[in-house]
Design a protein around this motif. Structure first.
Motif, PDB file in Angstrom:
ATOM      1  N   GLY A 116      44.381 -12.617   2.786  1.00  0.00           N
ATOM      2  CA  GLY A 116      44.930 -11.452   3.450  1.00  0.00           C
ATOM      3  C   GLY A 116      46.108 -10.918   2.668  1.00  0.00           C
ATOM      4  N   ALA A 117      46.728  -9.868   3.206  1.00  0.00           N
ATOM      5  CA  ALA A 117      47.848  -9.222   2.512  1.00  0.00           C
ATOM      6  C   ALA A 117      48.921  -8.850   3.521  1.00  0.00           C
ATOM      7  N   TRP A 118      50.069  -8.500   2.979  1.00  0.00           N
ATOM      8  CA  TRP A 118      51.228  -8.133   3.785  1.00  0.00           C
ATOM      9  C   TRP A 118      51.905  -6.958   3.109  1.00  0.00           C
ATOM     10  N   ALA A 119      51.986  -5.829   3.805  1.00  0.00           N
ATOM     11  CA  ALA A 119      52.654  -4.637   3.285  1.00  0.00           C
ATOM     12  C   ALA A 119      54.043  -4.539   3.883  1.00  0.00           C
ATOM     13  N   MET A 120      55.059  -4.537   3.032  1.00  0.00           N
ATOM     14  CA  MET A 120      56.432  -4.393   3.495  1.00  0.00           C
ATOM     15  C   MET A 120      56.822  -2.918   3.464  1.00  0.00           C
ATOM     16  N   MET A 121      56.728  -2.292   4.580  1.00  0.00           N
ATOM     17  CA  MET A 121      57.069  -0.896   4.845  1.00  0.00           C
ATOM     18  C   MET A 121      55.891   0.048   4.550  1.00  0.00           C
ATOM     19  N   SER A 122      56.020   1.253   5.127  1.00  0.00           N
ATOM     20  CA  SER A 122      54.888   2.181   5.262  1.00  0.00           C
ATOM     21  C   SER A 122      54.150   2.487   3.971  1.00  0.00           C
ATOM     22  N   TYR A 123      54.882   2.852   2.923  1.00  0.00           N
ATOM     23  CA  TYR A 123      54.221   3.311   1.697  1.00  0.00           C
ATOM     24  C   TYR A 123      53.431   2.205   1.011  1.00  0.00           C
ATOM     25  N   MET A 124      53.753   0.966   1.304  1.00  0.00           N
ATOM     26  CA  MET A 124      53.042  -0.132   0.650  1.00  0.00           C
ATOM     27  C   MET A 124      51.648  -0.350   1.214  1.00  0.00           C
ATOM     28  N   THR A 125      51.266   0.434   2.228  1.00  0.00           N
ATOM     29  CA  THR A 125      49.866   0.392   2.670  1.00  0.00           C
ATOM     30  C   THR A 125      48.974   1.179   1.716  1.00  0.00           C
ATOM     31  N   LEU A 126      49.557   2.038   0.881  1.00  0.00           N
ATOM     32  CA  LEU A 126      48.743   2.912   0.030  1.00  0.00           C
ATOM     33  C   LEU A 126      47.815   2.143  -0.911  1.00  0.00           C
ATOM     34  N   PRO A 127      48.291   1.136  -1.647  1.00  0.00           N
ATOM     35  CA  PRO A 127      47.324   0.396  -2.480  1.00  0.00           C
ATOM     36  C   PRO A 127      46.306  -0.375  -1.652  1.00  0.00           C
ATOM     37  N   LEU A 128      46.679  -0.780  -0.437  1.00  0.00           N
ATOM     38  CA  LEU A 128      45.767  -1.570   0.393  1.00  0.00           C
ATOM     39  C   LEU A 128      44.629  -0.736   0.965  1.00  0.00           C
ATOM     40  N   VAL A 129      44.824   0.579   1.037  1.00  0.00           N
ATOM     41  CA  VAL A 129      43.763   1.457   1.529  1.00  0.00           C
ATOM     42  C   VAL A 129      42.506   1.312   0.679  1.00  0.00           C
ATOM     43  N   PHE A 130      42.688   0.984  -0.598  1.00  0.00           N
ATOM     44  CA  PHE A 130      41.560   0.903  -1.529  1.00  0.00           C
ATOM     45  C   PHE A 130      41.081  -0.529  -1.761  1.00  0.00           C
ATOM     46  N   LEU A 131      41.645  -1.472  -1.034  1.00  0.00           N
ATOM     47  CA  LEU A 131      41.243  -2.867  -1.172  1.00  0.00           C
ATOM     48  C   LEU A 131      40.558  -3.345   0.104  1.00  0.00           C
ATOM     49  N   HIS A 132      39.814  -4.420  -0.012  1.00  0.00           N
ATOM     50  CA  HIS A 132      39.075  -4.946   1.141  1.00  0.00           C
ATOM     51  C   HIS A 132      39.727  -6.238   1.622  1.00  0.00           C
ATOM     52  N   LEU A 133      40.982  -6.110   2.066  1.00  0.00           N
ATOM     53  CA  LEU A 133      41.712  -7.259   2.573  1.00  0.00           C
ATOM     54  C   LEU A 133      42.303  -6.927   3.939  1.00  0.00           C
ATOM     55  N   PRO A 134      42.220  -7.835   4.889  1.00  0.00           N
ATOM     56  CA  PRO A 134      42.970  -7.621   6.133  1.00  0.00           C
ATOM     57  C   PRO A 134      44.457  -7.732   5.826  1.00  0.00           C
ATOM     58  N   TYR A 135      45.277  -6.933   6.503  1.00  0.00           N
ATOM     59  CA  TYR A 135      46.697  -6.992   6.171  1.00  0.00           C
ATOM     60  C   TYR A 135      47.572  -6.711   7.377  1.00  0.00           C
ATOM     61  N   ALA A 136      48.770  -7.286   7.286  1.00  0.00           N
ATOM     62  CA  ALA A 136      49.835  -7.022   8.249  1.00  0.00           C
ATOM     63  C   ALA A 136      50.785  -6.004   7.638  1.00  0.00           C
ATOM     64  N   LEU A 137      51.343  -5.162   8.488  1.00  0.00           N
ATOM     65  CA  LEU A 137      52.311  -4.163   8.045  1.00  0.00           C
ATOM     66  C   LEU A 137      53.634  -4.406   8.766  1.00  0.00           C
ATOM     67  N   THR A 138      54.703  -4.531   8.006  1.00  0.00           N
ATOM     68  CA  THR A 138      56.042  -4.656   8.582  1.00  0.00           C
ATOM     69  C   THR A 138      56.783  -3.340   8.403  1.00  0.00           C
ATOM     70  N   LEU A 139      57.357  -2.836   9.490  1.00  0.00           N
ATOM     71  CA  LEU A 139      58.151  -1.612   9.452  1.00  0.00           C
ATOM     72  C   LEU A 139      59.625  -1.982   9.525  1.00  0.00           C
ATOM     73  N   GLN A 140      60.328  -1.694   8.449  1.00  0.00           N
ATOM     74  CA  GLN A 140      61.735  -2.051   8.368  1.00  0.00           C
ATOM     75  C   GLN A 140      62.530  -0.923   7.704  1.00  0.00           C
ATOM     76  N   GLU A 141      61.992   0.281   7.795  1.00  0.00           N
ATOM     77  CA  GLU A 141      62.612   1.416   7.124  1.00  0.00           C
ATOM     78  C   GLU A 141      63.997   1.725   7.690  1.00  0.00           C
ATOM     79  N   GLY A 142      64.872   2.180   6.801  1.00  0.00           N
ATOM     80  CA  GLY A 142      66.203   2.588   7.218  1.00  0.00           C
ATOM     81  C   GLY A 142      66.387   4.095   7.191  1.00  0.00           C
ATOM     82  N   ASP A 143      65.351   4.829   6.804  1.00  0.00           N
ATOM     83  CA  ASP A 143      65.421   6.289   6.754  1.00  0.00           C
ATOM     84  C   ASP A 143      64.871   6.893   8.044  1.00  0.00           C
ATOM     85  N   THR A 144      65.053   8.193   8.213  1.00  0.00           N
ATOM     86  CA  THR A 144      64.571   8.860   9.408  1.00  0.00           C
ATOM     87  C   THR A 144      63.062   9.099   9.322  1.00  0.00           C
ATOM     88  N   TYR A 145      62.460   9.363  10.468  1.00  0.00           N
ATOM     89  CA  TYR A 145      61.025   9.639  10.527  1.00  0.00           C
ATOM     90  C   TYR A 145      60.693  10.872   9.677  1.00  0.00           C
TER      91      TYR A 145
END
Length: 237
Positions: A92-121
């Protein structure tokens, strides 16, 4: 017993340290029965392309810290992940923050996403240069197996981006040894902020606001960062 292998995606890692990087290290250092690999950005040529930091084998790709380099990091990270996947067979995989899901979109791995952003929406999702990537970012949210956020506010981001799966709000912990000191003797109210001393955390606004508060009001700043010297000078005025 087969040891599970997890691939972490993080834009930065030690020696570049923020809250997210500290969280990864604190978590992975406490887990001995999982083999962790990480793909992160190589900001300087002097950074080792591969090195072991704690319980994580770090693989750095790309070079430079410009915005263009950060965009190129996504396809570079995806290609590196495919290369590592053939050799390591990740569970499996682990994406640390939103943009790190981008490479995972093209891979075939289950993954967890952690949201820890300090910027505004709005800063994260409404800037013009981000809009072309929003469909992929939204897909990255929707594909996550589980989302963990450090606050209910950040947890709401996942729902806004279309995520319908399990969502866990787990705030970051604190090493109390680093904040243990003498008790603060005071009468009245003491304001305390514990944060990284960087501009976006607006500690300077708190200091300036003291001028409009009663004189017995005190502020205690517990933290460190590049703005520390400037904030100290501001407080002395």
């Amino acid at each position: 017993m087969n040891v599970k292998k997890i691939l972490i995606f993080s834009l930065a890692y030690y020696p570049r340290v923020g809250g997210a990087e500290v969280a990864i290290k604190e978590i992975t250092d406490r887990i001995s029965d999982i083999e962790f690999h990480m793909i992160t950005m190589r900001f300087r040529r002097s950074d080792a392309p591969v090195e072991k930091i704690g319980n994580v084998l770090v693989h750095r790709v790309g070079g430079g810290d410009s915005y263009f380099s950060k965009i190129l990091f996504i396809p570079s990270a995806m290609l590196k992940a495919r290369q590592l996947e053939r050799a390591e067979k990740f569970d499996g995989a682990w994406a640390m923050m939103s943009y790190m899901t981008l490479p995972l979109v093209f891979l075939h791995l289950p993954y967890a996403l952690t949201l820890q952003e300090g910027d505004t929406y709005g800063h994260m999702f409404a800037r013009l240069r981000i809009l072309p990537f929003l469909p992929l970012i939204n897909r990255g949210f929707r594909k996550a197996t589980v989302v963990q956020a450090i606050s209910t506010y950040l947890g709401g981001w996942a729902r806004k981006r279309g995520y319908k799966g399990p969502l866990e709000v787990i705030p970051n912990g604190v090493d109390v040894k680093k904040f243990s000191g003498e008790k603060i003797q005071h009468d009245g109210t003491v304001l305390i902020t514990s944060s990284r001393l960087v501009h976006k955390n607006a500690v300077d606004d708190i200091i300036r606001a003291l001028a409009g508060l009663p004189q017995e009001m005190r502020l205690v700043v517990a933290g460190s960062g590049p703005d520390g010297k400037n904030l100290k000078q501001l407080a002395q005025k």
